[in-house]
Design a protein around this motif. Structure first.
Motif, mmCIF file in Angstrom:
data_model
loop_
_atom_site.group_PDB
_atom_site.id
_atom_site.type_symbol
_atom_site.label_atom_id
_atom_site.label_comp_id
_atom_site.label_asym_id
_atom_site.label_seq_id
_atom_site.Cartn_x
_atom_site.Cartn_y
_atom_site.Cartn_z
ATOM 1 N N GLY A 1 90.372 58.603 -46.914
ATOM 2 C CA GLY A 1 89.266 59.434 -46.447
ATOM 3 C C GLY A 1 89.556 60.925 -46.412
ATOM 4 N N LEU B 1 91.365 63.180 -42.272
ATOM 5 C CA LEU B 1 90.462 63.992 -43.108
ATOM 6 C C LEU B 1 91.193 65.149 -43.783
ATOM 7 N N TRP B 2 92.303 65.572 -43.188
ATOM 8 C CA TRP B 2 93.049 66.735 -43.688
ATOM 9 C C TRP B 2 94.442 66.308 -44.116
ATOM 10 N N PRO C 1 89.883 58.151 -39.865
ATOM 11 C CA PRO C 1 90.547 58.507 -41.127
ATOM 12 C C PRO C 1 91.214 59.883 -41.077
ATOM 13 N N CYS D 1 89.648 64.665 -47.346
ATOM 14 C CA CYS D 1 88.920 65.473 -48.336
ATOM 15 C C CYS D 1 89.354 66.933 -48.322
#
Lengths: 387, 95
Positions: free
Chosen positions: A60, A14-15, A12, A62
């Motif tokens: 995903g 994430l950033w 995923p 975050c």
């Protein structure tokens, strides 16, 4: 999906980096924005950005960075931040500090922003405002105080090059006085405007060695009050950085016009057509697009990367650097001593301190119109030192 | 820093955010430009460091979550060891 059609498991993103705009009141000559930024006119509207935030979160993501350009030039920034908070992002504002006042800092806090990073160009007003191309230093100081007064964690970022590299100790003193929680001493990464200006900005090896020693001394001295991160100058290294932790692995950048990129410099790579969020969902873009799969995993690698035991650690380095320095983004990042082209980097880096500084070409609309029509590599064809 | 005792009350440092992430099936610790994905026990420990409950109360609560663990020895030692690590990282403070 057919069996065998997925050679590499897609993780995923994430950033998410949301580059809201290329508009910026500053003209820093090491800006990582594309040289042709003046050509980008159609920024995504609020509704499109809200959709991007929702789709990336569902995949995903975050960590969220609001960046630019100067993201404060977007009047809908607070709306985007509020939605980011509601969705559960940790949101970071990466700013010059120009475009806010005490009231707006408080409004950003109320909207749910988690952290503010302010950049400084130097430790004192004369050099700072020269490099920024505008009067900025005094306002930055005041905004740093407001950031702390509103209870934000604060990162101060100093981009390092030959004109300010001897101020490392002063940077840390300034950051400490302002109550910074983190300090980023980041050697310039030579992409975009920094690539155009590399001969004006590269420090000498002696300057770098001294800077690194000073940075480490400051890390000890301020250990109890702030974390100091020193980002190395990779032209002077033996191994490449694990750029964006591997292409299409954790990092997703959306440019102001909606172009989706695996890193904020990737648009300079030839032969790749990057998808746009106006035409596709982020899930399709991230998982299925040709561009995001182009350098994903290890199958694309040539020697010396393909058989290298360190490929899981550095993923072959930076694709943009491989392109800018060797002409082919599929090559090993030539910062690596195992690259057959490494000697070019060494020769270039060691010549840096011995060549007279070139004039600085500031990042502004006028220069963007001058340099945008020239492919980035041929813009430097006549630099003998890069051969 | 004095060593943690059973009576110490610990809390997450306010500049960090602890959050359950469904996609990662894990607690993550979020901070400026950074993220740590925690293993299951580390996540459960940090989730209980609320500035209200003491170390002893947190261990008793974890004992209910992990009934097989030996509270008197191993669980207590493991929790204290992790809390010291978390304190050195700056994630945890004492009240």
């Amino acid at each position: 999906m057919k069996a065998g059609s997925a050679p590499f498991k897609v993780s995923p993103p994430l950033w998410l980096l949301a580059e809201l705009t290329y508009a910026c009141p500053l003209q820093c000559p090491y800006c990582s924005n594309p040289l042709a930024f003046a050509r980008y006119r159609a920024e995504l509207d609020t509704a499109s950005w809200l959709r991007v935030l929702r789709e990336a979160r569902a995949l995903g993501a975050c960590q969220l960075g609001f960046s630019g350009g100067e993201p404060l030039t977007r009047s809908d920034l607070e709306v985007l931040i509020a939605e980011a908070r509601r969705l559960g992002y940790y949101s970071n504002l990466i700013t010059s500090g120009i475009g806010m006042d005490a009231r707006r800092v408080a409004a950003l806090r109320n909207a749910g922003l988690d952290h503010i990073q302010i950049s400084f160009q130097a430790s004192e007003p004369v050099l700072n405002d020269y490099l920024a191309g505008t009067q900025a230093f005094a306002h930055k100081l005041e905004m740093a105080r407001q950031v702390k007064a509103n209870g934000f964690p604060m990162v101060l970022c100093f981009v390092i090059h030959r004109h300010n590299i001897e101020q490392i100790e002063l940077f840390c003193e300034l950051a400490s006085r302002l109550g910074a929680d983190y300090v980023e001493l980041a050697n310039t990464q030579y992409h975009g405007w920094a690539w155009l200006n590399r001969q004006a900005l590269l420090p000498s090896r002696a300057q770098l060695e001294q800077a690194e020693a000073t940075a480490h001394r400051c890390q000890q001295r301020y250990a109890s009050s702030m974390k100091i991160l020193y980002v190395v100058a990779d032209y002077f290294e033996q191994r490449p950085k694990a750029c964006v932790n591997g292409w299409g692995s954790v990092f997703l950048d959306i440019a102001p016009d909606g172009t989706a990129l695996p890193c904020h410099s990737a648009a300079e790579l030839p032969g790749l057509s990057f998808p746009n969020v106006r035409n596709a969902s982020l899930a399709e873009i991230w998982r299925d697009s040709a561009a995001f799969n182009r350098f994903r995993g290890f199958d694309w690698m040539r020697e010396p990367c393909r058989s290298c035991p360190e490929k899981h650690k550095d993923f072959g380095g930076c694709r943009c650097q491989a392109y800018l320095l060797t002409g082919d983004p599929s090559n090993a990042d030539p910062v690596c001593a195992k690259s057959p082209e490494h000697q070019r980097v060494v020769a270039f880096a060691s010549a840096a301190g011995n060549t007279p500084a070139r004039p600085i070409r500031f990042r502004n609309n006028r220069n963007s119109r001058i340099y945008h029509s020239v492919p980035e590599r041929s813009a430097s064809e006549h630099d003998p030192s890069i051969g | 820093m004095t060593a943690l005792t059973a009576q110490t009350i610990v809390r997450l440092t306010p500049t960090y955010r602890l959050q359950w992430e469904q996609m990662q099936d894990a607690y993550v610790l979020l901070y400026p430009d950074g993220m740590v994905t925690l293993n299951a026990t580390a996540g459960e420990i940090l989730a209980r460091c609320d500035g209200v409950h003491s170390v002893a109360e947190i261990i008793a609560d974890l004992q209910r979550l992990y009934p097989a663990a030996d509270a008197a020895t191993q669980l207590t030692a493991d929790v204290l060891e992790f809390m010291e690590v978390a304190r050195n990282e700056g994630w945890l403070g004492t009240v």
